[in-house]
Enzyme design. Structure first.
Site, PDB file in Angstrom:
ATOM      1  N   ASN A   1      38.489  49.986  47.903  1.00 42.50           N
ATOM      2  CA  ASN A   1      39.561  48.777  48.315  1.00 42.50           C
ATOM      3  C   ASN A   1      38.769  47.921  47.005  1.00 42.50           C
ATOM      4  O   ASN A   1      39.954  47.371  46.751  1.00 42.50           O
ATOM      5  CB  ASN A   1      39.289  48.513  49.039  1.00 42.50           C
ATOM      6  CG  ASN A   1      39.662  46.743  48.959  1.00 42.50           C
ATOM      7  OD1 ASN A   1      40.843  46.391  49.101  1.00 42.50           O
ATOM      8  ND2 ASN A   1      38.402  45.694  49.216  1.00 42.50           N
ATOM      9  N   ALA A   2      37.424  48.500  46.919  1.00 37.92           N
ATOM     10  CA  ALA A   2      37.049  47.646  45.868  1.00 37.92           C
ATOM     11  C   ALA A   2      37.379  47.859  44.871  1.00 37.92           C
ATOM     12  O   ALA A   2      37.676  48.632  44.287  1.00 37.92           O
ATOM     13  CB  ALA A   2      35.354  48.339  45.430  1.00 37.92           C
ATOM     14  N   GLY A   3      37.373  45.826  43.929  1.00 34.40           N
ATOM     15  CA  GLY A   3      38.201  46.255  42.479  1.00 34.40           C
ATOM     16  C   GLY A   3      38.415  45.092  42.034  1.00 34.40           C
ATOM     17  O   GLY A   3      37.752  44.095  42.765  1.00 34.40           O
TER      18      GLY A   3
ATOM     19  N   TYR B   1      43.212  46.932  33.491  1.00 35.77           N
ATOM     20  CA  TYR B   1      43.333  47.449  35.068  1.00 35.77           C
ATOM     21  C   TYR B   1      44.812  48.235  35.405  1.00 35.77           C
ATOM     22  O   TYR B   1      44.366  48.736  36.252  1.00 35.77           O
ATOM     23  CB  TYR B   1      44.224  45.495  35.851  1.00 35.77           C
ATOM     24  CG  TYR B   1      44.362  45.765  37.327  1.00 35.77           C
ATOM     25  CD1 TYR B   1      43.101  45.619  38.209  1.00 35.77           C
ATOM     26  CD2 TYR B   1      44.995  44.686  37.609  1.00 35.77           C
ATOM     27  CE1 TYR B   1      43.149  44.674  39.619  1.00 35.77           C
ATOM     28  CE2 TYR B   1      45.124  45.176  39.308  1.00 35.77           C
ATOM     29  CZ  TYR B   1      44.217  45.191  40.064  1.00 35.77           C
ATOM     30  OH  TYR B   1      44.765  44.943  41.739  1.00 35.77           O
TER      31      TYR B   1
HETATM   32  N1  NAD Z   1      45.606  40.357  45.258  1.00 35.68           N
HETATM   33  C1  NAD Z   1      46.370  41.746  45.158  1.00 35.68           C
HETATM   34  O1  NAD Z   1      47.495  40.397  44.917  1.00 35.68           O
HETATM   35  C2  NAD Z   1      45.825  42.709  45.344  1.00 35.68           C
HETATM   36  C3  NAD Z   1      47.542  42.814  44.349  1.00 35.68           C
HETATM   37  C4  NAD Z   1      47.035  44.384  43.691  1.00 35.68           C
HETATM   38  C5  NAD Z   1      45.968  45.292  44.450  1.00 35.68           C
HETATM   39  N2  NAD Z   1      45.100  44.467  45.080  1.00 35.68           N
HETATM   40  C6  NAD Z   1      43.838  45.423  45.081  1.00 35.68           C
HETATM   41  O2  NAD Z   1      43.449  45.117  45.920  1.00 35.68           O
HETATM   42  C7  NAD Z   1      42.506  45.634  46.472  1.00 35.68           C
HETATM   43  C8  NAD Z   1      41.629  44.098  46.719  1.00 35.68           C
HETATM   44  O3  NAD Z   1      41.808  42.643  46.385  1.00 35.68           O
HETATM   45  P1  NAD Z   1      41.104  41.435  46.822  1.00 35.68           P
HETATM   46  O4  NAD Z   1      42.628  40.684  46.459  1.00 35.68           O
HETATM   47  O5  NAD Z   1      40.922  41.351  47.994  1.00 35.68           O
HETATM   48  O6  NAD Z   1      39.687  41.067  45.850  1.00 35.68           O
HETATM   49  P2  NAD Z   1      38.286  40.527  46.141  1.00 35.68           P
HETATM   50  O7  NAD Z   1      38.255  40.116  44.950  1.00 35.68           O
HETATM   51  O8  NAD Z   1      39.110  39.769  47.350  1.00 35.68           O
HETATM   52  O9  NAD Z   1      37.605  41.985  46.961  1.00 35.68           O
HETATM   53  C9  NAD Z   1      37.584  43.044  46.380  1.00 35.68           C
HETATM   54  C10 NAD Z   1      35.827  43.264  46.697  1.00 35.68           C
HETATM   55  O10 NAD Z   1      35.783  44.361  46.345  1.00 35.68           O
HETATM   56  C11 NAD Z   1      34.467  43.946  45.358  1.00 35.68           C
HETATM   57  N3  NAD Z   1      33.420  44.694  44.527  1.00 35.68           N
HETATM   58  C12 NAD Z   1      33.494  43.977  43.296  1.00 35.68           C
HETATM   59  N4  NAD Z   1      33.065  45.729  42.879  1.00 35.68           N
HETATM   60  C13 NAD Z   1      31.978  45.917  43.685  1.00 35.68           C
HETATM   61  C14 NAD Z   1      31.200  47.427  42.960  1.00 35.68           C
HETATM   62  N5  NAD Z   1      30.918  47.324  42.215  1.00 35.68           N
HETATM   63  N6  NAD Z   1      30.424  47.395  44.200  1.00 35.68           N
HETATM   64  C15 NAD Z   1      31.351  47.249  45.641  1.00 35.68           C
HETATM   65  N7  NAD Z   1      31.599  46.301  45.821  1.00 35.68           N
HETATM   66  C16 NAD Z   1      32.520  45.612  45.106  1.00 35.68           C
HETATM   67  C17 NAD Z   1      33.621  42.613  45.845  1.00 35.68           C
HETATM   68  O11 NAD Z   1      32.183  42.251  45.990  1.00 35.68           O
HETATM   69  C18 NAD Z   1      34.486  41.617  46.164  1.00 35.68           C
HETATM   70  O12 NAD Z   1      34.342  41.992  47.804  1.00 35.68           O
HETATM   71  C19 NAD Z   1      41.813  45.423  44.706  1.00 35.68           C
HETATM   72  O13 NAD Z   1      41.059  47.145  44.370  1.00 35.68           O
HETATM   73  C20 NAD Z   1      42.748  45.210  44.239  1.00 35.68           C
HETATM   74  O14 NAD Z   1      42.931  45.376  42.605  1.00 35.68           O
HETATM   75  C21 NAD Z   1      44.903  43.066  45.357  1.00 35.68           C
END
Ligand code: NAD
Length: 445
Positions: free
Chosen positions: A286-288, A351
């Site tokens: 999930n990390a992103g 991205y």
């Molecule tokens: N929020 C949205 O609408 C949305 C839409 C499409 C996809 N996503 C994807 O869902 C996932 C979660 O998104 P979110 O909105 O909860 O993001 P967020 O930024 O709140 O959480 C992402 C987490 O990943 C962790 N992280 C980042 N780099 C890291 C690394 N190198 N090692 C370990 N952990 C790491 C961060 O510290 C953070 O806690 C992501 O992959 C994002 O791309 C989100």
């Protein structure tokens, strides 16, 4: 995170204004609650002559305590149509004959599920055409449904009939609240579908790793997998240590502070999972991160960082877990893509590339994992209410919320529930799918 438009449109004044101006009127979606009935009414089941899934649908519904009718009643919570018998264009008339008279009887947050045979598994041209046509029907009816109702198409390979239970239960329940207009493939290639003894705790005894679990969608995934009985190993970067510990405590799990891009991350993960847990059953990448800029203005560091976190590190972790035998029998790998990886998005070349790569990861690994009785699938979230989307400028944010069939943003739990469906031991026949959790967003549709 609140959706101000939804709050307003559900207020007295808002309701009147929304109606008068013809504005979108989002329904509060039915979401899963422990102990609540799976469905608020009966399923009406129909079929093209020669359909092969009717008995299986009836058995799955009976197991889930859902009443199945074969003659219409005054109202229905779901309309399920077995179209596997459609062998020619003329047979598609069965869709019209079944749905046309009963569509108005579908209750709020109702479900339409059409079952077919994957066209790519067929040889006869007429049958391929008829089965492929189902996609257009489902995607269109999904756009016509009102009051939070959704429509999906499930292609079930011949021989995989026994593998539909987890998918049908998911789609009929509130767990799929924000999944709409999707095409799901169920095949015999992902290993056995092992029905859990207790459907309310299908992951009992399993170990699940969730990366990026300290907040947002990752924290919700940890909540839902723990609710389903898993011990969750929550992973995040050291800077998120306090938040990570809070999530782990909440779900009764454990923590691993690790930057997944560090060169020794795969080896450290292997060691941690092997020594502390004897292996792992479910891995959720999930990390992103995002580092948005138009390509002409993008620094190379922004490109590299996004590709590294969102894609390259995940491939390295997969390879290490598989090579070291740490992912146990029946293992599940689950990626988090994005509709930006499907539709593309201005300012997100890095991205979008990484998230399309996650889809490539599913395509590439699905046959490899199938040989080991494991699966890999991904979710592609649309607009989900998180800190990430709260930071989006107001106008774009409201557009993102409303440009889908459900006229609202999704919640982190909607993504998490979809991941939990993939993780379920009964989803052994669900392999190689990318399901959007986007309320049938107009983007990339
Ligand atoms: N929020 C949205 O609408 C949305 C839409 C499409 C996809 N996503 C994807 O869902 C996932 C979660 O998104 P979110 O909105 O909860 O993001 P967020 O930024 O709140 O959480 C992402 C987490 O990943 C962790 N992280 C980042 N780099 C890291 C690394 N190198 N090692 C370990 N952990 C790491 C961060 O510290 C953070 O806690 C992501 O992959 C994002 O791309 C989100």
């Amino acid at each position: 995170m609140t959706d101000r438009y939804q709050q307003f449109s559900n207020s007295g004044l808002g309701r009147a204004l929304v109606k008068r101006l013809g504005l979108p009127n989002p329904t509060r979606l039915r979401r899963y609650r422990l102990g609540a009935p799976g469905l608020d009414g009966p399923v009406l089941l129909g079929a093209c002559p020669g359909g092969r899934l009717g008995d299986q649908v009836t058995a799955v519904c009976a197991g889930a305590g859902i009443e199945v009718l074969t003659a219409p009643a005054a109202s229905h919570a779901a309309l399920v149509f077995d179209a596997t018998g459609a062998k020619a264009v003329e047979d598609l008339r069965g869709l019209y004959d079944f749905f046309h008279p009963v569509l108005r009887s579908l209750g709020a947050c109702g479900r339409v599920v059409v079952l077919g045979t994957p066209p790519e598994r067929l040889a006869d041209a007429g049958e391929i055409v008829a089965q492929r046509a189902l996609e257009g029907f489902v995607r269109s009816v999904g756009k016509e449904l009102v009051r939070g109702s959704t429509a999906q198409l499930v292609y079930v390979e011949p021989g995989a009939e026994q593998g539909i239970a987890s998918t049908l239960r998911f789609l009929l329940s509130g767990k799929s609240a924000y999944v709409d207009g999707q095409v799901i493939r169920i095949g015999g290639h992902g290993g056995p579908a092992v029905e859990p003894g207790d459907w309310s705790e299908p992951l009992a005894g399993k170990v699940a790793l969730v990366t990026g679990a300290s907040r947002g969608i990752g924290a919700s995934i940890a909540d839902v997998l723990a609710r389903d009985g898993a011990h969750v190993v929550t992973l995040d970067i050291p800077a998120q240590g306090d938040e990570l510990a809070a999530v782990a405590n909440r779900v009764g799990g454990s923590t691993l502070q690790l930057d997944i891009t560090s060169p020794d991350a795969p080896a450290r993960l292997v060691e941690h999972l092997r020594e502390r847990h004897g292996g792992v059953d479910v891995v959720v990448h999930n990390a992103g991160i995002t580092r948005d800029k138009k390509l002409v203005n993008m620094k190379e560091g922004a490109w590299d960082a996004v590709l590294s976190v969102n894609l390259a590190s995940q491939l390295r972790v997969n390879d290490a877990l598989l090579a070291e035998g740490v992912l146990r029998d029946g293992g599940r790998i689950i990626g988090v893509s994005s509709i930006a990886g499907i539709a593309g998005n201005t300012g997100q070349t890095n991205y979008g590339t990484s998230k399309a790569g996650v889809i490539g990861m599913v395509n590439a690994y699905a046959p490899v994992l199938a040989e080991r009785g494991m699966t890999i699938n991904a979710v592609a979230p649309g607009f989900i209410e998180t800190k990430m989307t709260a930071a989006v400028p107001l106008f774009i944010r409201e557009a993102g919320r409303l440009m889908n069939s459900l006229s609202q943003g999704g919640l982190p739990v909607d993504v998490a529930e979809t991941i939990a469906w993939y993780a379920n031991p009964a989803s052994g026949a669900v392999n190689g799918n990318v399901v959007r959790v986007c309320g049938q967003s107009l983007l990339g549709a």
